[in-house]
Design an enzyme around this catalytic site. Sequence first.
Site, short mmCIF file in Angstrom:
data_model
loop_
_atom_site.label_atom_id
_atom_site.label_comp_id
_atom_site.label_asym_id
_atom_site.label_seq_id
_atom_site.Cartn_x
_atom_site.Cartn_y
_atom_site.Cartn_z
N GLY A 1 0.82 -1.21 0.00
CA GLY A 1 0.00 0.00 0.00
C GLY A 1 0.85 1.26 0.00
O GLY A 1 2.09 1.19 0.04
N GLN A 2 0.16 2.43 -0.02
CA GLN A 2 0.88 3.71 -0.12
C GLN A 2 1.91 3.86 1.00
O GLN A 2 3.06 4.22 0.76
CB GLN A 2 -0.13 4.87 -0.03
CG GLN A 2 0.54 6.24 -0.17
CD GLN A 2 -0.31 7.39 0.39
OE1 GLN A 2 -1.26 7.16 1.14
NE2 GLN A 2 0.06 8.60 0.05
N LYS B 1 -12.33 2.87 12.37
CA LYS B 1 -11.14 3.37 13.06
C LYS B 1 -11.44 3.67 14.55
O LYS B 1 -10.66 3.33 15.42
CB LYS B 1 -10.58 4.60 12.36
CG LYS B 1 -9.92 4.29 11.02
CD LYS B 1 -8.79 3.28 11.17
CE LYS B 1 -8.08 2.99 9.87
NZ LYS B 1 -7.05 1.95 10.01
N ASP C 1 1.35 -9.03 1.47
CA ASP C 1 0.11 -8.38 0.99
C ASP C 1 -0.78 -9.46 0.38
O ASP C 1 -0.38 -10.60 0.23
CB ASP C 1 0.43 -7.27 -0.03
CG ASP C 1 -0.60 -6.14 0.04
OD1 ASP C 1 -0.21 -4.98 0.30
OD2 ASP C 1 -1.81 -6.45 -0.13
N ILE C 2 -1.97 -9.07 0.02
CA ILE C 2 -2.92 -10.04 -0.52
C ILE C 2 -2.51 -10.47 -1.94
O ILE C 2 -2.92 -11.52 -2.43
CB ILE C 2 -4.35 -9.47 -0.53
CG1 ILE C 2 -5.40 -10.56 -0.84
CG2 ILE C 2 -4.48 -8.33 -1.54
CD1 ILE C 2 -6.37 -10.80 0.23
N TYR D 1 -15.21 4.06 7.13
CA TYR D 1 -13.78 4.04 7.49
C TYR D 1 -13.58 4.61 8.89
O TYR D 1 -12.93 3.99 9.73
CB TYR D 1 -13.03 4.87 6.45
CG TYR D 1 -11.55 4.97 6.63
CD1 TYR D 1 -10.95 6.19 6.92
CD2 TYR D 1 -10.73 3.85 6.49
CE1 TYR D 1 -9.58 6.30 7.07
CE2 TYR D 1 -9.36 3.96 6.62
CZ TYR D 1 -8.79 5.18 6.91
OH TYR D 1 -7.42 5.29 7.06
#
Length: 315
Positions: free
Chosen positions: A12-13, A147, A35-36, A143
Amino acid sequence: MNDTVLILGACGQIGIELTQKLRILYGSNNVIASDIREGGEEMLSSGPFEIIDATSKERILEVVKKYEVTQVYLMAAMLSATAEKYPLKGWDLNMTSLLAVLEIAREKHIKKVYWPSSMASFGPTSPKINTPQQTIMEPSTVYGISKVAGEHWCNYYHEKYGVDVRSIRYPGIISWKTLPGGGTTDYAVDIYFDALKKGTFECFLSENTRLPMMYMDDAINATIQIMQADADKIKTRTSYNLAAMSFTPKEIANEIKKYIPDFTIAYNPDFRQDIADSWPQIIDDSHARQDWGWQHEFDLTSMTKDIITNLKSKL
Ligand code: VAH
């Protein structure tokens, strides 16, 4: 350092740059990226890589045992904009992965956990200016709901089972090395790429949408700093507010025009405007600065200079 680190969501980023930095700190062979789906050439060639679905406790534990992992950074998540399109998938990924890692820590297979929260934990009823460490938290996005829930799970596992889990509420994070995916703050990354490639940018937020932001270098340093801090310095076990700067699309466009005078920007707000409007504008991160010595390095001017310089050579 005789730690062995596993990064979930390494492609990811944030994961890509976090993996690079951790491999420098701990030695490449002591940092397992996962990762996936398979990572890029640089990641695969610079150290161990495993395919892991972060929602599978069994698969995570298999890799933890294989490499005798001592620390897990859980960077896999579905971000704000995508999670509004796939609410139940977003909830499932963000929560199942966290509970899997917390359970592995409770069972003492690992010593330490890092889990990122977000300024998305705040909602429209939270104070928008100098948003405090503790305040009203009524997020209006999937999201953000995941969180806030995750923060309380982290605190619960710490208080009840002694799990050493640490967390930061990231603001929008800006990088030039990797394109982000599915975030509402991603305009602040895309604008640099489009400015250099096309000389123009269509912004999905309105010109005066002020959001807390941070350069990737600062975010990576803060992440490693909180993980390396003595446990007694971590006074907050939900998640720490963290900030570096706040700016609007208009302000970042004006900063870019110092390097590309003919750069133009058009504003065409979409569904992400409602998400951005529910978030803080300026965050108070004094607790992180007091408890474990957080200091940001980059502001809008120095970040823009660094990005333009590096992107010009990359592109
Ligand atoms: C997003 N970049 O936009 C993420 C971040 C606060 C924003 O969590 O969803």
